[in-house]
Write a protein that holds these residues in place. Sequence first.
Motif, PDB file in Angstrom:
ATOM      1  N   GLU A 154       0.781  -1.118  -0.109  1.00  0.00           N
ATOM      2  CA  GLU A 154       0.231   0.037  -0.543  1.00  0.00           C
ATOM      3  C   GLU A 154       0.892   1.206   0.207  1.00  0.00           C
ATOM      4  OE1 GLU A 154      -1.086   0.941   5.085  1.00  0.00           O
ATOM      5  OE2 GLU A 154      -2.229  -0.442   3.475  1.00  0.00           O
ATOM      6  N   ARG A 188      -0.162  -4.763  -3.088  1.00  0.00           N
ATOM      7  CA  ARG A 188      -1.246  -3.588  -2.535  1.00  0.00           C
ATOM      8  C   ARG A 188      -1.769  -2.566  -3.326  1.00  0.00           C
ATOM      9  NH1 ARG A 188      -2.773  -2.653   2.054  1.00  0.00           N
ATOM     10  NH2 ARG A 188      -5.108  -2.833   1.041  1.00  0.00           N
ATOM     11  N   THR A 204      -1.676   0.680  -4.930  1.00  0.00           N
ATOM     12  CA  THR A 204      -2.925   1.463  -4.715  1.00  0.00           C
ATOM     13  C   THR A 204      -2.939   3.191  -6.014  1.00  0.00           C
ATOM     14  OG1 THR A 204      -4.860   3.227  -4.003  1.00  0.00           O
ATOM     15  CG2 THR A 204      -2.585   3.497  -3.103  1.00  0.00           C
ATOM     16  N   CYS A 226      -6.125  -3.632  -3.707  1.00  0.00           N
ATOM     17  CA  CYS A 226      -5.458  -2.869  -3.588  1.00  0.00           C
ATOM     18  C   CYS A 226      -6.419  -2.071  -2.394  1.00  0.00           C
ATOM     19  CB  CYS A 226      -5.800  -1.731  -4.884  1.00  0.00           C
ATOM     20  SG  CYS A 226      -5.554  -1.827  -6.330  1.00  0.00           S
ATOM     21  N   HIS A 227      -4.714  -1.366  -1.893  1.00  0.00           N
ATOM     22  CA  HIS A 227      -5.603  -0.249  -1.060  1.00  0.00           C
ATOM     23  C   HIS A 227      -6.858   0.701  -0.611  1.00  0.00           C
ATOM     24  CE1 HIS A 227      -4.817   2.104   3.032  1.00  0.00           C
ATOM     25  NE2 HIS A 227      -4.019   3.627   2.263  1.00  0.00           N
TER      26      HIS A 227
END
Length: 403
Positions: free
Chosen positions: A263, A284, A286, A312-313
């Motif tokens: 993230e 993750r 974003t 994804c975050h």
Amino acid sequence: MPRITSARVIVTCPGRNFVTLKIETDEGAYGIGDATLNGRELAVASYLTDHVIPCLIGRDAHRIEDIWQYLYKGAYWRRGPVTMSAIAAVDMALWDIKGKLAGMPVYQLLGGAAREGCMVYGHANGSDIAETIERAHEYLEQGYKAVRLQSGVPGLAATYGVSGERFYYEPAKGSLPDETVWSTSKYMRHVPQLFEKGRNALGWDVHLLHDVHHRLTPIEAGRLGKDLEPYRLFWLEDATPAENQAGFRLIRQHTTTPLAVGEIFNSVWDAKQLIEEQLIDYIRATVVHAGGITHLRRIAGLADLHQVRTGCHGATDLSPVSMAAALHFGLSVPNFGIQEYMRHTAETDAVFPHAYSLSNGLMHPGDKPGLGVDIDEALAAKHEYKRAYLPVNRLEDGTMWSW
């Protein structure tokens, strides 16, 4: 060809700070992009206003790839969260414009839907295990198929992910950072109990996730992953800091619990070794912090070659603009895994009216042309920026630690 005639940054704080870029063209179409960098919002706002916007005026808004390369390679100083968040805002706004001019939602321009919707997970946070399980049941009653479990740890005054709100978690606050205290040993004893009781109470038909928030060494993370194997987690997130990507190799040697990280990644280079050596199961990164839809697709493409899926975050430090972009991206990529979804407050939703929706644990970006999200500038102007910081973390002896 649509020429960019103007662009401006809008900073607003409907319960928390957001930075939005609005790009306008000579054909009347405009697009918006998210540039929020939690706790460093004004740095990105300045980067856009002082360095990026002057370079956009007069350019063909359809040339998304060329503009992305111009802003990335042309600055010489590459990557980093401020630069990549600024590039992401431009990229999102240009995809928004392209979709509006084409009369199509962005996911159609990305190849169309690869699934009916994007599975999302909610955050079940509690001061103790019983409260966490209670919150998880509430999510299941709303149709969620996946839930992240975070619980207060006995002996620690504050624990990551736990707040006084039932469905919201906003760690950024105060004029200076809060300082919290951490104990790895207390945490390591507690988490297996959380998932033993959680799995017994919630059953096996729900995906369970957990976020370590970069607080363990690789060998500690391997031990925790092994302890959690009987409860079949969907993933163990951010088990250790990933600056040294090879650290995940040690975790892999000790556990089969799926691993997710990324993230805070800004580019494909942050994930290259992790993906190529299959040291993680979910990436993750974003859309707002990794250079927008254009660059996130590259990351997903590399990941797909190595059977790594996206996750994804999607915390509230991303505006609804990013949430919409993430859903268009997630709906279209072949290796989508799951999407984090923290609901925004009613204040935020009013400032950012949007077309995306949630039904039976799946989210869809909607079929409005572009990203399907807008900004009410008059309402945004009523919410002035308020400086806020993420917390910092120390061990019980005062040593600085990863928050």
